[in-house]
Design a protein around this motif. Structure first.
Motif, PDB file in Angstrom:
ATOM      1  N   GLU A  81       0.765  -1.283  -0.026  1.00  0.00           N
ATOM      2  CA  GLU A  81      -0.084  -0.012  -0.123  1.00  0.00           C
ATOM      3  C   GLU A  81       0.894   1.061   0.152  1.00  0.00           C
ATOM      4  OE1 GLU A  81      -3.308   0.033  -0.577  1.00  0.00           O
ATOM      5  OE2 GLU A  81      -4.466  -1.573   0.296  1.00  0.00           O
TER       6      GLU A  81
ATOM      7  N   SER B 169       1.374   3.813  -3.267  1.00  0.00           N
ATOM      8  CA  SER B 169       0.870   5.268  -3.071  1.00  0.00           C
ATOM      9  C   SER B 169       1.460   6.239  -3.804  1.00  0.00           C
ATOM     10  CB  SER B 169       0.701   5.725  -1.605  1.00  0.00           C
ATOM     11  OG  SER B 169       1.903   5.763  -1.213  1.00  0.00           O
ATOM     12  N   ARG B 170       2.840   5.858  -4.378  1.00  0.00           N
ATOM     13  CA  ARG B 170       3.723   6.742  -5.146  1.00  0.00           C
ATOM     14  C   ARG B 170       3.677   6.481  -6.572  1.00  0.00           C
ATOM     15  NH1 ARG B 170       7.663   5.229  -0.879  1.00  0.00           N
ATOM     16  NH2 ARG B 170       9.148   4.374  -2.166  1.00  0.00           N
TER      17      ARG B 170
ATOM     18  N   TRP C 293       0.964  11.781  -4.389  1.00  0.00           N
ATOM     19  CA  TRP C 293       0.855  10.674  -3.693  1.00  0.00           C
ATOM     20  C   TRP C 293      -0.371  10.196  -3.257  1.00  0.00           C
ATOM     21  CZ3 TRP C 293       5.688  10.128   0.054  1.00  0.00           C
ATOM     22  CH2 TRP C 293       6.987  10.203  -0.619  1.00  0.00           C
ATOM     23  N   ASP C 294      -0.900   9.147  -3.304  1.00  0.00           N
ATOM     24  CA  ASP C 294      -2.180   8.520  -2.786  1.00  0.00           C
ATOM     25  C   ASP C 294      -2.400   8.412  -1.325  1.00  0.00           C
ATOM     26  OD1 ASP C 294      -4.645   7.340  -2.630  1.00  0.00           O
ATOM     27  OD2 ASP C 294      -4.400   5.911  -4.057  1.00  0.00           O
ATOM     28  N   ARG C 295      -3.066   9.361  -0.994  1.00  0.00           N
ATOM     29  CA  ARG C 295      -3.228   9.356   0.436  1.00  0.00           C
ATOM     30  C   ARG C 295      -3.911   8.458   1.110  1.00  0.00           C
ATOM     31  NH1 ARG C 295       1.252  11.774   2.452  1.00  0.00           N
ATOM     32  NH2 ARG C 295       1.886  13.265   0.790  1.00  0.00           N
TER      33      ARG C 295
ATOM     34  N   ALA D 138      -4.429   5.303  -0.007  1.00  0.00           N
ATOM     35  CA  ALA D 138      -3.321   4.093   0.069  1.00  0.00           C
ATOM     36  C   ALA D 138      -2.550   4.298   1.178  1.00  0.00           C
ATOM     37  CB  ALA D 138      -2.812   4.123  -1.335  1.00  0.00           C
ATOM     38  N   ILE D 139      -1.850   5.334   1.419  1.00  0.00           N
ATOM     39  CA  ILE D 139      -0.837   5.583   2.689  1.00  0.00           C
ATOM     40  C   ILE D 139      -1.900   5.482   3.815  1.00  0.00           C
ATOM     41  CG2 ILE D 139       0.210   7.440   4.016  1.00  0.00           C
ATOM     42  CD1 ILE D 139       1.111   8.674   1.389  1.00  0.00           C
TER      43      ILE D 139
ATOM     44  N   ALA E  45       6.508   7.528   3.559  1.00  0.00           N
ATOM     45  CA  ALA E  45       5.271   7.778   3.093  1.00  0.00           C
ATOM     46  C   ALA E  45       4.601   8.954   4.010  1.00  0.00           C
ATOM     47  CB  ALA E  45       4.417   6.541   3.197  1.00  0.00           C
TER      48      ALA E  45
END
Length: 402
Positions: A223, A227-228, A250-252, A254-255, A290
């Motif tokens: 995950e 995210s990156r 970046w996919d927050r 997913a983080i 992350a």
């Protein structure tokens, strides 16, 4: 994209993993012949599966074995419709295929190679690159593994058998994700499909085994890394280094999922009085990157301590190399020189582009652009991925330009 599910479905029907793969390949040949003239069916996966099952019937006819298997398969054919096929539906077929390929009768290398081939869809060349072994060796492992599994029940093993197979299963998912995250060869640096499939399998496994900390740890790691993905390349596919990425992309979500999965893993370990494992430690490393608002805010001191723990748990030259990089980043004044000394003592990465690439970075930070350019040239010559080769060559040119 649907190969793993098709092979898994066929394996459930015919009970032979080797035959299932052959039938899927024969169906694909029919598709390549018919689709250009008749058009692609509305549901290609269902079409391929149905054709492959009919070929199984023909196979059994030729062998004069029209028995219960034929009757079961015939009934199953009647129920295969476009509505019945959903490649996004999470069921147990692919997971059964993974556990079958991780059968304890197979050597560890064969378990992973077979599953990468059947589930991950990697070519023999890509698997060989992941293992750093000759292509012929991987081909032999896959062939022997399929022969050994003839007659093995297509089922998820009893929960008491999970521990001995789980390590291989996690290794498979981990390697599939890594091949997607940083492709070992070819034109593209990222293969999103492999990352998505590994992440999907990780989520399925975590749902089936909620009490396994390392499963949650691997899921957290994937995950964080996924995210990156959107920020790791330019529009033309050129790689962007971590410190240069736009963190706003970046996919927050997913983080957040990674943080939650790592929390569950940590609580499980504390509850059972067990130390952190290979995947949970790597997830903790990924979390440091992350959650840092900027590259400058990265907690490199913690990263060094986590790599120290990894070295104690599972020493390897790659861990030593990454630890050296972390030391260089933790102390910009003296760290690069210390890291360079540490790297010179690393053994086991001969022929890899990683060492000269890192040496080039360190020499650049130490104000030795000429030496850095030479290292980048050497790394570019060793890199098998075209995108990475271009980045390293560009670094060499910039180093020469000062």
């Amino acid at each position: 994209m649907e190969a793993a599910k098709i092979v898994a479905t066929l394996t459930a029907a015919v009970g032979d993993i080797g035959l299932a793969e052959d039938l899927a390949a024969e169906a694909l040949v029919d598709a390549l012949t018919q689709w250009p003239e008749r058009g692609v069916p509305r549901n290609p996966g269902a079409w391929l599966t149905t054709v492959a099952k009919r070929k199984a019937v023909d196979h059994w006819r030729r062998r004069d074995t029209l028995d219960a298997k034929y009757a079961v398969l015939a009934r199953d054919l009647e129920t295969v419709t476009d509505q019945a096929w959903d490649p996004d539906r999470i069921d147990d077929d692919v997971l059964r295929l993974i556990f079958m390929a991780a059968h304890p009768s197979l050597p560890r290398e064969s378990q992973i190679a077979l599953t990468l081939r059947l589930v991950g869809g990697l070519t023999t060349e890509e698997i060989a690159a992941a293992f750093l072994v000759p292509k012929a060796t991987v081909a032999q492992r896959i062939t022997r593994a399929k022969k050994s599994l003839a007659g093995v029940p297509f089922e998820i093993p009893d929960r008491s058998d999970h521990p001995q197979r789980l390590s291989a299963v996690l290794s498979v998912i981990y390697l599939v994700f890594n091949e997607g995250y940083s492709a070992s060869s070819g034109q593209r640096w990222i293969r999103d499909g492999l990352c998505s499939e590994a992440l999907r399998l990780g989520r399925v496994l975590a749902a089936l085994l909620p009490g396994e900390a390392e499963v949650a740890g691997l899921l957290a790691l994937m995950e964080f890394q996924s995210s990156r993905l959107r920020a790791r390349t330019e529009a033309d596919g050129t790689p962007i280094l971590l410190e240069d990425q736009d963190r706003g992309r970046w996919d927050r979500a997913a983080i957040g999922r990674g943080v939650e999965a790592l929390r569950r893993a940590s609580e499980t370990l504390q509850r059972n009085g067990i130390g952190w494992g290979w995947y949970t430690l790597q997830a903790a490393l990924a979390e440091c990157h992350a959650v840092a608002p900027t590259a400058a805010d990265t907690d490199w001191t913690r990263i060094v301590s986590l790599y120290d723990a990894l070295r104690r748990l599972a020493p390897s030259p790659v861990v030593d190399l990454n630890r050296a990089v972390a030391i260089a980043m933790a102390d910009p004044a003296t760290g690069p020189a210390e890291a360079l000394r540490l790297i010179d003592d690393i053994r086991g990465l001969d022929g890899s582009y990683l060492v000269p690439s890192v040496r080039g970075e360190l020499l650049s930070r130490m104000g030795r652009p000429g030496d850095a350019a030479g290292e980048f040239d050497r790394a570019a010559a060793l890199a098998e991925n075209e995108a990475e080769r271009k980045v390293l060559a560009d670094k060499a040119r910039r180093a020469r330009a000062g």
